[in-house]
Design a protein around this motif. Structure first.
Motif, mmCIF file in Angstrom:
data_model
loop_
_atom_site.group_PDB
_atom_site.id
_atom_site.type_symbol
_atom_site.label_atom_id
_atom_site.label_comp_id
_atom_site.label_asym_id
_atom_site.label_seq_id
_atom_site.Cartn_x
_atom_site.Cartn_y
_atom_site.Cartn_z
ATOM 1 N N MET A 1 0.747 -1.076 0.079
ATOM 2 C CA MET A 1 0.000 -0.056 0.033
ATOM 3 C C MET A 1 0.774 1.249 -0.095
ATOM 4 O O MET A 1 1.960 1.446 0.771
ATOM 5 C CB MET A 1 -0.685 0.068 1.334
ATOM 6 C CG MET A 1 -1.760 1.184 1.306
ATOM 7 S SD MET A 1 -3.084 1.214 2.875
ATOM 8 C CE MET A 1 -3.841 2.815 2.633
ATOM 9 N N ALA A 2 0.678 2.276 -0.893
ATOM 10 C CA ALA A 2 1.502 3.294 -0.972
ATOM 11 C C ALA A 2 0.967 4.285 -0.036
ATOM 12 O O ALA A 2 -0.269 4.463 0.487
ATOM 13 C CB ALA A 2 1.223 3.999 -2.371
ATOM 14 N N HIS A 3 1.800 4.976 0.714
ATOM 15 C CA HIS A 3 1.517 6.187 1.634
ATOM 16 C C HIS A 3 2.356 7.334 1.280
ATOM 17 O O HIS A 3 3.407 7.466 0.810
ATOM 18 C CB HIS A 3 2.244 5.575 3.075
ATOM 19 C CG HIS A 3 1.646 4.525 3.540
ATOM 20 N ND1 HIS A 3 0.262 4.269 4.116
ATOM 21 C CD2 HIS A 3 2.153 3.145 3.598
ATOM 22 C CE1 HIS A 3 0.138 3.330 4.404
ATOM 23 N NE2 HIS A 3 1.198 2.442 4.341
ATOM 24 N N PRO A 4 1.680 8.447 1.459
ATOM 25 C CA PRO A 4 2.318 9.782 1.139
ATOM 26 C C PRO A 4 3.568 10.007 1.996
ATOM 27 O O PRO A 4 3.499 9.661 3.133
ATOM 28 C CB PRO A 4 1.018 10.816 1.654
ATOM 29 C CG PRO A 4 0.411 10.022 2.572
ATOM 30 C CD PRO A 4 0.366 8.750 2.242
ATOM 31 N N HIS A 199 -3.779 -0.002 12.857
ATOM 32 C CA HIS A 199 -3.370 0.788 11.722
ATOM 33 C C HIS A 199 -2.708 0.003 10.195
ATOM 34 O O HIS A 199 -2.097 -1.053 10.701
ATOM 35 C CB HIS A 199 -2.254 1.796 12.096
ATOM 36 C CG HIS A 199 -2.148 2.904 11.304
ATOM 37 N ND1 HIS A 199 -1.398 2.707 10.104
ATOM 38 C CD2 HIS A 199 -2.547 4.240 11.326
ATOM 39 C CE1 HIS A 199 -1.171 4.023 9.469
ATOM 40 N NE2 HIS A 199 -1.953 4.843 10.051
ATOM 41 N N PRO A 200 -3.007 0.381 9.189
ATOM 42 C CA PRO A 200 -2.400 -0.512 8.062
ATOM 43 C C PRO A 200 -0.962 -0.649 8.039
ATOM 44 O O PRO A 200 -0.480 -1.439 7.633
ATOM 45 C CB PRO A 200 -2.926 0.411 6.711
ATOM 46 C CG PRO A 200 -4.126 1.231 7.478
ATOM 47 C CD PRO A 200 -3.915 1.480 8.617
ATOM 48 N N SER A 201 -0.203 0.559 8.659
ATOM 49 C CA SER A 201 1.301 0.256 8.645
ATOM 50 C C SER A 201 1.680 -0.377 9.864
ATOM 51 O O SER A 201 1.453 -0.243 11.005
ATOM 52 C CB SER A 201 1.712 1.956 9.062
ATOM 53 O OG SER A 201 2.972 1.742 9.098
ATOM 54 N N ALA A 202 2.576 -1.482 9.508
ATOM 55 C CA ALA A 202 3.116 -2.325 10.459
ATOM 56 C C ALA A 202 4.017 -1.534 11.530
ATOM 57 O O ALA A 202 3.967 -1.870 12.672
ATOM 58 C CB ALA A 202 3.948 -3.379 9.764
ATOM 59 N N ALA A 203 4.598 -0.422 11.002
ATOM 60 C CA ALA A 203 5.417 0.355 11.767
ATOM 61 C C ALA A 203 4.596 1.141 12.931
ATOM 62 O O ALA A 203 5.294 0.954 14.065
ATOM 63 C CB ALA A 203 6.283 1.275 11.180
ATOM 64 N N ILE A 204 3.706 1.492 12.583
ATOM 65 C CA ILE A 204 2.797 2.195 13.483
ATOM 66 C C ILE A 204 2.077 1.478 14.354
ATOM 67 O O ILE A 204 2.047 1.548 15.768
ATOM 68 C CB ILE A 204 1.630 3.067 12.753
ATOM 69 C CG1 ILE A 204 2.529 4.115 11.822
ATOM 70 C CG2 ILE A 204 0.688 3.607 13.993
ATOM 71 C CD1 ILE A 204 1.609 5.068 11.185
ATOM 72 N N ASP A 240 0.308 -11.434 14.086
ATOM 73 C CA ASP A 240 0.687 -10.251 12.734
ATOM 74 C C ASP A 240 1.500 -10.950 11.937
ATOM 75 O O ASP A 240 2.477 -11.750 12.217
ATOM 76 C CB ASP A 240 0.967 -8.987 13.572
ATOM 77 C CG ASP A 240 0.729 -7.766 12.447
ATOM 78 O OD1 ASP A 240 -0.003 -7.414 12.633
ATOM 79 O OD2 ASP A 240 1.765 -7.486 11.762
ATOM 80 N N THR A 241 1.793 -10.628 10.650
ATOM 81 C CA THR A 241 2.592 -10.977 9.644
ATOM 82 C C THR A 241 3.984 -10.361 9.990
ATOM 83 O O THR A 241 4.909 -10.939 9.470
ATOM 84 C CB THR A 241 2.104 -10.655 8.150
ATOM 85 O OG1 THR A 241 1.797 -9.366 8.181
ATOM 86 C CG2 THR A 241 1.076 -11.401 8.010
ATOM 87 N N ALA A 242 3.926 -9.114 10.635
ATOM 88 C CA ALA A 242 5.322 -8.556 10.723
ATOM 89 C C ALA A 242 5.792 -8.910 12.363
ATOM 90 O O ALA A 242 5.229 -8.740 13.251
ATOM 91 C CB ALA A 242 5.006 -7.082 10.775
ATOM 92 N N PRO A 243 6.916 -9.138 12.123
ATOM 93 C CA PRO A 243 7.789 -9.929 13.490
ATOM 94 C C PRO A 243 8.138 -8.777 14.395
ATOM 95 O O PRO A 243 7.648 -8.998 15.787
ATOM 96 C CB PRO A 243 9.163 -10.371 12.814
ATOM 97 C CG PRO A 243 9.011 -10.517 11.570
ATOM 98 C CD PRO A 243 8.113 -9.671 11.018
ATOM 99 N N GLU A 244 8.184 -7.662 14.214
ATOM 100 C CA GLU A 244 8.207 -6.536 15.037
ATOM 101 C C GLU A 244 7.026 -6.227 15.728
ATOM 102 O O GLU A 244 7.019 -5.743 17.083
ATOM 103 C CB GLU A 244 8.858 -5.336 14.256
ATOM 104 C CG GLU A 244 7.983 -4.525 13.120
ATOM 105 C CD GLU A 244 8.108 -5.080 11.928
ATOM 106 O OE1 GLU A 244 7.866 -4.424 11.106
ATOM 107 O OE2 GLU A 244 8.707 -6.167 11.723
ATOM 108 N N VAL A 245 6.021 -6.196 14.990
ATOM 109 C CA VAL A 245 4.591 -6.125 15.498
ATOM 110 C C VAL A 245 4.241 -7.318 16.676
ATOM 111 O O VAL A 245 3.914 -6.881 18.065
ATOM 112 C CB VAL A 245 3.389 -6.051 14.698
ATOM 113 C CG1 VAL A 245 2.091 -6.113 15.378
ATOM 114 C CG2 VAL A 245 3.563 -4.828 13.627
#
Length: 340
Positions: A1-4, A199-204, A240-245
């Motif tokens: 997904m693209a982010h601004p 949130h859609p962002s894994a980092a967030i 979650d698919t993201a290990p950091e999450v």
């Protein structure tokens, strides 16, 4: 997904290469005079030259010594957006150096930057939050952010800011809430952070869970986390698919499960199966926290009963190269096997 993404690119009519003196030959006192000039173009060019010089900690030390920070503070309320952009950029570069952070704290720049939280120019706000983030990484800087009364507005900004800036705010909050959490709790931080967990962002998602970890590590934060429906969401993030999450969510769950309410809520959310899966994954970043969380759940009769058939999962951890994981697995096996 693209982010601004927030761009720091200057308008086409601003050419930093047309400064009257070449980089490396412009004395700092001369730049200081230009910053105080009534001519807008001269101020802009002086700030661009200062951005180049601010990469050098020795130049930062010299600039602070001759009083640049007072000039830069005054420019934070300048009507020209380019001046504000480059001023915040200079301060952000200064904050990358130890001597710069000390100077910013002593000169009251942290509080002065609060006027830019509502600035209409995205890059000015981003630079501002980068400064808060870098300052909060050292204990005295985190205290400075707290003392400037910035926690309530930062928490509320989680509702409206752009994704790039959200990440910076969450980093700042995680550092500051390690020190004190009462203002964040009073501003409704837990409810807002709970929303960011999806949130859609894994980092967030990861950073929001980490802030909740910091909150639940305080005695006064454990009950609110348990009472606000956060734990079921944290349990859902274990897959979650993201290990950091996964790692952040497991850590937050571990701290919350220290209380009886936390353990009960985790059991009600069926946390044991996804936690066991994380323990079984040898490369999981969440393995240690998952073992410790399951050890806490094993203190409940129903938790111990459910885990009795899975001691082999913990026994596999005894070969983990990390000493902390091996010790945690030994404790878990002992607690699960305990008989009253």
């Amino acid at each position: 997904m693209a982010h601004p993404r927030i761009s720091a690119k200057l308008p086409p009519d601003i050419d930093p290469t047309k400064a009257p003196l070449a980089f490396g030959r412009r004395a700092l006192p001369k730049l200081k005079e230009e910053l105080q000039s009534p001519e807008l173009l001269m101020q802009q060019r002086a700030l661009m030259a200062l951005c180049d010089l601010a990469h050098d900690p020795e130049k930062v030390y010299q600039a602070i010594k001759i009083g640049f920070l007072d000039n830069l503070k005054a420019l934070l309320v300048h009507p020209d957006s380019i001046v504000k952009q480059k001023t915040t950029e200079v301060l952000s570069l200064m904050a990358m150096h130890s001597v710069g952070r000390q100077g910013l704290m002593q000169s009251g720049v942290i509080a002065a930057l609060s006027v830019l939280l509502e600035d209409p120019v995205d890059i000015c706000r981003k630079n501002t939050h980068q400064i808060f983030d870098m300052m909060s990484k050292i204990p005295e800087g985190a205290v400075g952010v707290l003392q400037a009364g910035l926690i309530p507005p930062l928490v509320l900004k989680l509702k409206t800011e752009l994704d790039d800036i959200l990440e910076l705010i969450l980093d700042t909050l995680s550092n500051c809430l390690r020190v004190e959490i009462s203002e964040a709790l009073a501003t409704g931080a837990i409810t807002i952070l709970k929303e960011k967990l999806t949130h859609p962002s894994a980092a967030i998602r990861s950073k929001a869970a980490w802030v909740l970890l910091e909150i639940s590590s305080h005695p006064e934060g454990k009950i609110p986390v348990c009472d606000d429906g956060v734990i079921p969401v944290l349990v859902s993030l274990l897959a979650d698919t993201a290990p950091e999450v996964q790692a952040s969510a497991t850590g937050a769950l571990m701290f919350a499960a220290v209380t009886p309410q936390g353990r009960s809520s985790a059991m009600g959310a069926e946390a044991i199966p996804p936690l066991l899966k994380l323990v079984a994954e040898e490369t999981s970043k969440a393995r240690l926290s998952a073992i410790r969380t399951l050890t806490l759940l094993a203190e409940l009769p129903e938790g111990r009963t459910e885990l009795l058939g899975h001691t082999h999962t913990f026994q596999q951890c005894l070969g983990d190269p990390r000493e902390a994981v091996k010790r945690a697995a030994q404790i878990a096996i002992r607690v699960i096997g305990w008989k009253p």
